[in-house]
Scaffold this motif. Structure first.
Motif, PDB file in Angstrom:
ATOM      1  N   ILE A  65      36.685  34.677  46.738  1.00  0.00           N
ATOM      2  CA  ILE A  65      36.350  35.280  45.445  1.00  0.00           C
ATOM      3  C   ILE A  65      36.762  34.341  44.310  1.00  0.00           C
ATOM      4  O   ILE A  65      37.734  33.608  44.422  1.00  0.00           O
ATOM      5  CB  ILE A  65      37.074  36.631  45.297  1.00  0.00           C
ATOM      6  CG1 ILE A  65      36.697  37.559  46.453  1.00  0.00           C
ATOM      7  CG2 ILE A  65      36.746  37.281  43.967  1.00  0.00           C
ATOM      8  CD1 ILE A  65      35.226  37.901  46.540  1.00  0.00           C
ATOM      9  N   THR A  82      33.173  35.721  51.188  1.00  0.00           N
ATOM     10  CA  THR A  82      34.125  36.608  51.865  1.00  0.00           C
ATOM     11  C   THR A  82      35.077  37.253  50.845  1.00  0.00           C
ATOM     12  O   THR A  82      34.998  36.989  49.648  1.00  0.00           O
ATOM     13  CB  THR A  82      34.939  35.826  52.908  1.00  0.00           C
ATOM     14  OG1 THR A  82      35.783  34.892  52.230  1.00  0.00           O
ATOM     15  CG2 THR A  82      34.019  35.076  53.855  1.00  0.00           C
ATOM     16  N   THR A  83      35.985  38.065  51.343  1.00  0.00           N
ATOM     17  CA  THR A  83      36.956  38.703  50.466  1.00  0.00           C
ATOM     18  C   THR A  83      38.006  37.689  49.995  1.00  0.00           C
ATOM     19  O   THR A  83      38.127  36.583  50.517  1.00  0.00           O
ATOM     20  CB  THR A  83      37.655  39.865  51.187  1.00  0.00           C
ATOM     21  OG1 THR A  83      38.146  39.393  52.436  1.00  0.00           O
ATOM     22  CG2 THR A  83      36.685  41.001  51.407  1.00  0.00           C
ATOM     23  N   HIS A  84      38.794  38.088  49.018  1.00  0.00           N
ATOM     24  CA  HIS A  84      39.719  37.157  48.368  1.00  0.00           C
ATOM     25  C   HIS A  84      40.745  36.587  49.344  1.00  0.00           C
ATOM     26  O   HIS A  84      41.457  37.332  50.013  1.00  0.00           O
ATOM     27  CB  HIS A  84      40.434  37.859  47.222  1.00  0.00           C
ATOM     28  CG  HIS A  84      40.936  36.914  46.187  1.00  0.00           C
ATOM     29  ND1 HIS A  84      42.134  36.274  46.293  1.00  0.00           N
ATOM     30  CD2 HIS A  84      40.370  36.470  45.040  1.00  0.00           C
ATOM     31  CE1 HIS A  84      42.307  35.500  45.243  1.00  0.00           C
ATOM     32  NE2 HIS A  84      41.248  35.590  44.467  1.00  0.00           N
TER      33      HIS A  84
END
Length: 287
Positions: A65, A82-84
């Motif tokens: 992120i 993708t997510t952080h």
């Protein structure tokens, strides 16, 4: 209510950007601020990819992120946002499942070295066959300019209005200490050199790391009175010292002082997959 969008004017009618074939033009215009170095970083990556001549179907880009994370959405490649902080474990799984794939993690300093910091050091010590391109703009630019793991001492951010008092990471020293096979740093001003470093990093086995110092005029630059993006590039021109093979310990970034760029590490060592496959052969193919 449907949103009306304005057509993008053509700078030169009928002329297309030579790297447009790698871009999802339907996602443009991009969200990056004027003067940001991300456009240069992405351009260098696309030219490096073109120089390598790889089948685009053999390349995957993974990001987390942040401002840099948007790159995964702009490239016409298999890409994953993708997510952080989780870009590296996702990329590791992708590489293990598809060993023939060229996997590139393209993300920012906050994503890779705060929440994702532990993933980075363990991927580096394992020498997982990944290329990690980190755009370092010294703060969390997308979320409002908070202090990050690379914010210099005394740096002003939205969460350090009286100056940062946390010691920042020296990313090239961290990468080298953790065991990366290739470590380089350039600025967004060093287009050709950055492109060359990306070609070297992507064509080399093991975990390879390139740090890209980038202006962030909207958040970090404005609060620290660094001027516009062009002023930050002038600062790089005046203070960056090219020193290949230098001790990564000496690559600290201190505002007002000269700082080192170049290739710091370029070594050969077995990758995680090579050691795994060797063990499988030793055991007679039993996994």
């Amino acid at each position: 209510m449907p949103v009306k969008t304005k057509p993008i004017p053509e700078a030169v009618p009928g002329v297309r950007h030579p790297m447009e074939k790698y871009l999802r033009t339907d996602r443009l215009p991009h969200i990056w601020c004027a003067g940001c170095g991300l456009g240069s970083a992405l351009s260098c990556f696309l030219y490096a990819l073109d120089e390598l001549g790889w089948d685009p179907n053999s390349v995957a880009v993974v990001s987390g992120i942040g401002c840099t994370g948007r790159i995964a959405g702009y490239v016409r490649l298999d890409s994953y946002h993708t997510t952080h902080g989780r870009a590296i474990p996702f990329a590791t799984g992708l590489k293990l499942a598809k060993p023939d794939l060229h996997v590139v993690v393209f993300s920012g300093d906050g994503d890779l070295f705060a929440i994702g910091g532990n993933h980075f050091i363990h991927a580096a010590r394992r020498n997982v066959d990944l290329t990690i391109l980190c755009v370092n703009n010294f703060n969390y630019g997308m979320t409002g300019g908070q202090v990050g793991p690379t914010t210099p001492l005394e740096g002003l951010t939205t969460t350090t209005p009286y100056g940062n008092f946390e010691h920042p990471f020296n990313l090239v020293h961290l990468a080298a200490s953790a065991g990366a096979s290739y470590v380089a740093r350039w600025t967004a001003l060093d287009g050709r050199r950055l492109q060359r470093a990306m070609v070297e990093a992507m064509s080399k086995k093991g975990l390879t790391f390139v740090e890209i110092l980038s202006p962030c005029p909207t958040n970090y630059g404005r609060r620290n009175k660094l001027g516009e993006g062009l002023d930050e590039l002038r600062y790089y021109a005046q203070h960056a010292l090219i020193r290949h093979g230098a001790d990564p310990k000496e690559a600290e970034i201190v505002p007002g002082n000269d700082f080192l760029v170049g290739k710091f590490v370029d070594v050969e060592k077995p990758t995680y997959l090579e050691m795994y496959e060797a063990k499988v052969r030793e055991l007679g193919g039993k996994r």
